[in-house]
Design a protein around this motif. Structure first.
Motif, PDB file in Angstrom:
ATOM      1  N   ASP A 152     -23.238   6.736 -20.116  1.00 12.33           N
ATOM      2  CA  ASP A 152     -22.731   5.366 -20.132  1.00 12.33           C
ATOM      3  C   ASP A 152     -23.849   4.363 -19.855  1.00 12.33           C
ATOM      4  O   ASP A 152     -24.597   4.489 -18.881  1.00 12.33           O
ATOM      5  CB  ASP A 152     -21.630   5.206 -19.084  1.00 12.33           C
ATOM      6  CG  ASP A 152     -20.971   3.845 -19.166  1.00 12.33           C
ATOM      7  OD1 ASP A 152     -20.285   3.575 -20.160  1.00 12.33           O
ATOM      8  OD2 ASP A 152     -21.169   3.036 -18.227  1.00 12.33           O
ATOM      9  N   TYR A 153     -23.949   3.362 -20.696  1.00 10.53           N
ATOM     10  CA  TYR A 153     -25.027   2.362 -20.616  1.00 10.53           C
ATOM     11  C   TYR A 153     -25.037   1.656 -19.263  1.00 10.53           C
ATOM     12  O   TYR A 153     -26.087   1.501 -18.637  1.00 10.53           O
ATOM     13  CB  TYR A 153     -24.839   1.355 -21.759  1.00 10.53           C
ATOM     14  CG  TYR A 153     -25.734   0.145 -21.707  1.00 10.53           C
ATOM     15  CD1 TYR A 153     -27.072   0.213 -22.085  1.00 10.53           C
ATOM     16  CD2 TYR A 153     -25.239  -1.090 -21.295  1.00 10.53           C
ATOM     17  CE1 TYR A 153     -27.888  -0.913 -22.053  1.00 10.53           C
ATOM     18  CE2 TYR A 153     -26.043  -2.214 -21.260  1.00 10.53           C
ATOM     19  CZ  TYR A 153     -27.362  -2.121 -21.639  1.00 10.53           C
ATOM     20  OH  TYR A 153     -28.168  -3.239 -21.596  1.00 10.53           O
ATOM     21  N   PHE A 154     -23.875   1.218 -18.814  1.00  9.95           N
ATOM     22  CA  PHE A 154     -23.817   0.429 -17.582  1.00  9.95           C
ATOM     23  C   PHE A 154     -24.166   1.259 -16.350  1.00  9.95           C
ATOM     24  O   PHE A 154     -24.699   0.732 -15.367  1.00  9.95           O
ATOM     25  CB  PHE A 154     -22.431  -0.208 -17.434  1.00  9.95           C
ATOM     26  CG  PHE A 154     -22.109  -1.195 -18.516  1.00  9.95           C
ATOM     27  CD1 PHE A 154     -22.764  -2.415 -18.575  1.00  9.95           C
ATOM     28  CD2 PHE A 154     -21.176  -0.896 -19.497  1.00  9.95           C
ATOM     29  CE1 PHE A 154     -22.489  -3.325 -19.575  1.00  9.95           C
ATOM     30  CE2 PHE A 154     -20.887  -1.804 -20.503  1.00  9.95           C
ATOM     31  CZ  PHE A 154     -21.550  -3.018 -20.550  1.00  9.95           C
ATOM     32  N   SER A 155     -23.891   2.557 -16.390  1.00 12.44           N
ATOM     33  CA  SER A 155     -24.301   3.431 -15.290  1.00 12.44           C
ATOM     34  C   SER A 155     -25.803   3.685 -15.321  1.00 12.44           C
ATOM     35  O   SER A 155     -26.474   3.678 -14.281  1.00 12.44           O
ATOM     36  CB  SER A 155     -23.554   4.769 -15.369  1.00 12.44           C
ATOM     37  OG  SER A 155     -22.168   4.584 -15.267  1.00 12.44           O
ATOM     38  N   LEU A 156     -26.345   3.896 -16.514  1.00  9.34           N
ATOM     39  CA  LEU A 156     -27.776   4.191 -16.650  1.00  9.34           C
ATOM     40  C   LEU A 156     -28.655   2.990 -16.303  1.00  9.34           C
ATOM     41  O   LEU A 156     -29.837   3.160 -15.988  1.00  9.34           O
ATOM     42  CB  LEU A 156     -28.078   4.656 -18.083  1.00  9.34           C
ATOM     43  CG  LEU A 156     -27.429   5.982 -18.501  1.00  9.34           C
ATOM     44  CD1 LEU A 156     -27.683   6.253 -19.976  1.00  9.34           C
ATOM     45  CD2 LEU A 156     -27.959   7.134 -17.650  1.00  9.34           C
ATOM     46  N   LEU A 157     -28.081   1.785 -16.341  1.00  9.66           N
ATOM     47  CA  LEU A 157     -28.860   0.585 -16.001  1.00  9.66           C
ATOM     48  C   LEU A 157     -29.418   0.640 -14.588  1.00  9.66           C
ATOM     49  O   LEU A 157     -30.450   0.029 -14.297  1.00  9.66           O
ATOM     50  CB  LEU A 157     -27.980  -0.668 -16.140  1.00  9.66           C
ATOM     51  CG  LEU A 157     -27.816  -1.275 -17.531  1.00  9.66           C
ATOM     52  CD1 LEU A 157     -26.851  -2.441 -17.474  1.00  9.66           C
ATOM     53  CD2 LEU A 157     -29.151  -1.731 -18.100  1.00  9.66           C
ATOM     54  N   HIS A 158     -28.743   1.364 -13.715  1.00 10.16           N
ATOM     55  CA  HIS A 158     -29.139   1.386 -12.304  1.00 10.16           C
ATOM     56  C   HIS A 158     -29.979   2.612 -11.955  1.00 10.16           C
ATOM     57  O   HIS A 158     -30.115   2.955 -10.781  1.00 10.16           O
ATOM     58  CB  HIS A 158     -27.890   1.332 -11.420  1.00 10.16           C
ATOM     59  CG  HIS A 158     -26.978   0.189 -11.743  1.00 10.16           C
ATOM     60  ND1 HIS A 158     -27.338  -1.124 -11.546  1.00 10.16           N
ATOM     61  CD2 HIS A 158     -25.731   0.163 -12.293  1.00 10.16           C
ATOM     62  CE1 HIS A 158     -26.350  -1.914 -11.934  1.00 10.16           C
ATOM     63  NE2 HIS A 158     -25.362  -1.156 -12.390  1.00 10.16           N
ATOM     64  N   THR A 159     -30.537   3.263 -12.949  1.00  6.13           N
ATOM     65  CA  THR A 159     -31.341   4.454 -12.706  1.00  6.13           C
ATOM     66  C   THR A 159     -32.725   4.066 -12.192  1.00  6.13           C
ATOM     67  O   THR A 159     -33.437   3.289 -12.844  1.00  6.13           O
ATOM     68  CB  THR A 159     -31.495   5.276 -14.008  1.00  6.13           C
ATOM     69  OG1 THR A 159     -30.206   5.540 -14.544  1.00  6.13           O
ATOM     70  CG2 THR A 159     -32.209   6.589 -13.734  1.00  6.13           C
ATOM     71  N   ALA A 160     -33.095   4.589 -11.034  1.00  2.00           N
ATOM     72  CA  ALA A 160     -34.440   4.356 -10.484  1.00  2.00           C
ATOM     73  C   ALA A 160     -35.350   5.496 -10.934  1.00  2.00           C
ATOM     74  O   ALA A 160     -34.983   6.665 -10.839  1.00  2.00           O
ATOM     75  CB  ALA A 160     -34.379   4.295  -8.965  1.00  2.00           C
ATOM     76  N   MET A 161     -36.531   5.133 -11.446  1.00  2.86           N
ATOM     77  CA  MET A 161     -37.444   6.146 -11.989  1.00  2.86           C
ATOM     78  C   MET A 161     -38.860   5.914 -11.499  1.00  2.86           C
ATOM     79  O   MET A 161     -39.252   4.767 -11.226  1.00  2.86           O
ATOM     80  CB  MET A 161     -37.429   6.103 -13.522  1.00  2.86           C
ATOM     81  CG  MET A 161     -36.208   6.703 -14.161  1.00  2.86           C
ATOM     82  SD  MET A 161     -36.223   6.446 -15.948  1.00  2.86           S
ATOM     83  CE  MET A 161     -35.606   4.772 -16.034  1.00  2.86           C
TER      84      MET A 161
END
Length: 489
Positions: A197-206
């Motif tokens: 899901d796009y909106f969930s992946l937006l908050h991915t810290a890398m």
């Protein structure tokens, strides 16, 4: 559900056209025309949702349903102002693409309109898909029917152009798929929830290095589609050999999916990496502006000439995106719309000339104004639009991009202004070669027909309205500054 129905209407219309063509090719054409018209009317009606939304800054249509929940894949579609504008462009140009094909396509009519409508369905899906697997699925649906349009209904070198188009775009698609999977696993390792899901992946810290490599997969895929120099090599061949409607959809819509992907995915998902690579991308954008204009000036094939102008104009899009300036981003959206209209119109005009003269060589044309004054007048309008003449939409777009880019990258912005001068030179050369000078054809040539006049009038009115009243488009995409915090810098 209305967004899903819009795509299903196109898919069903394509299948119906294919089946109906066995009885009557004319019926297949009418089914295709009514299908795309229905989607355009629905998209216009959806503006009522936008007007009713309290702050007019967010996703005012958002629908999600489980697809493969075990893998975190959902059928998630959503629309904001940016997507809405691009859908309007898609269906407007889709109607004109059907009308362009009315007399041109005489063989395998049903299969032709099947591929055309499925290409439009894929493009529509790209603009509204909020699940990364669904986005990739629509991306592939968009490419494969376009490949068939080129190799089955194209010109003499259609197979070469089709294979080249397919190889370039599939390499980009593979890189994007690898990046999507990498993002999926990185997010899952951090949160324990595996989702596309796009909106969930937006908050991915890398980690910065991981983010850079994942971003490059997305960026290269979108850069090939835009296209960015040096990934542009497929474009002149595909444009040159495609049927008229294929060139219209390629220039007006498929290239725009590359710009959309960068704005929607690269900037929000990888903000720090995007800032780090911005000077390099702006350098590529400026190089594309100058290089595309110089190659356009050197062409004798009318469709290849127009194709290289797209390379130049898309350079402005790249410069505007990576300037991280709100005014420049508004210019980018305007450029996406106005380039689709003006360059699409030039390709339609090139198709009309090819149909009458049976050549694309501008050295064998000349003096066509005598036989075709109406088409000559329309050609002047769109030649001036391509050159960025004030009062026409392209001027607003390029002015905004350069104004916004100047704030952060003044040197690059000044160099990019040379593209405006060069565009005037190649545009006037094209006009002089085709419509002025000595006439090479002694046989009488028919001027524009009623059907062709409807197509060109629709494009002419649109490009003038965007030039005189750009504010409604700017208001619709104003929310991009809230989606991308980088634009405040």
């Amino acid at each position: 559900m209305i967004l899903i129905w819009m795509i299903c209407i196109l898919l069903a219309g394509g299948i119906l056209s294919w089946i109906a063509a066995r009885r009557s090719p004319l019926l297949a054409k009418w089914i295709a025309l009514l299908t795309v018209t229905a989607d355009l009317l629905i998209t216009c009606w959806l503006f009522s949702f936008y007007q009713a939304f309290p702050d007019k800054t967010s996703w005012y249509i958002n629908h999600q349903a489980n697809w493969i929940p075990a893998l975190g894949i959902s059928f998630h579609v959503a629309m904001d102002g940016f997507s809405h504008v691009l859908l309007l462009l898609t269906f407007f140009l889709g109607i004109l693409a059907v009308l362009c094909s009315w007399k041109e396509i005489k063989e395998k009519t049903g299969f032709y309109f099947f591929n055309l409508l499925w290409t439009l369905a894929g493009i529509s899906g790209v603009f509204i898909a909020m699940d990364m697997i669904l986005f990739y699925f629509c991306w592939e649906i968009m490419l494969i029917p376009m490949y068939f349009l080129i190799i089955l209904w194209g010109d003499a070198r259609r197979r070469y152009a089709g294979y080249k188009f397919f190889i370039f775009t599939q390499v980009g698609s593979l890189l994007m798929l690898l990046s999507i999977l990498a993002l999926y696993f990185v997010h899952g390792d951090q949160t324990g929830k595996y989702t596309f899901d796009y909106f969930s992946l937006l908050h991915t810290a890398m980690d910065a290095t991981v983010a850079k490599w994942i971003m490059l997969g997305f960026l290269i895929a979108f850069a090939i589609k835009l296209p960015v120099v040096p990934f542009h090599n497929w474009l002149p061949d595909a444009h040159g050999e495609a049927p008229t409607a294929g060139s219209l959809v390629l220039a007006g819509l498929l290239l725009k999916t590359g710009a959309y992907g960068i704005i929607r995915f690269v900037l929000p998902l990888f903000p720090e990496s995007a800032v780090a690579i911005a000077p390099v991308m702006i350098l590529f954008g400026v190089a594309g502006i100058i290089y595309g204009a110089l190659l356009a000036f050197s062409q004798t094939d009318l469709k290849r000439l127009i194709a290289y102008t797209s390379v130049s104009h898309m350079g402005f899009v790249l410069v505007g995106i990576f300037s991280f300036n709100n005014i420049a981003m508004q210019g980018v959206v305007m450029q996406i719309l106005t380039h689709g209209l003006s360059t699409g119109a030039l390709f339609v005009m090139a198709g009309m000339l090819k149909e009458r003269l049976h050549t694309r060589d501008i050295d064998r044309m000349g003096g066509m104004w005598t036989s075709m004054p109406a088409m000559g007048g329309i050609a002047i309008l769109f030649t001036m639009a391509s050159a960025g003449l004030p009062v026409l939409g392209n001027f607003i777009a390029e002015f905004f991009v350069l104004l916004g880019a100047f704030a952060n990258y003044p040197t690059f912005s000044i160099i990019a202004t040379l593209g405006l001068i060069l565009s005037a030179i190649y545009s006037l050369r094209m006009l002089q070669k085709v419509f002025m000078g000595q006439q090479h054809f002694t046989e009488p040539v028919k001027d524009i027909s009623a059907r062709e006049l409807v197509i060109m009038a629709a494009l002419s009115i649109s490009i003038v309205i965007l030039g005189l009243f750009p504010q409604p488009v700017i208001d619709t995409v104003q929310h991009l500054s809230t989606i991308h915090p980088l634009l405040h810098e």
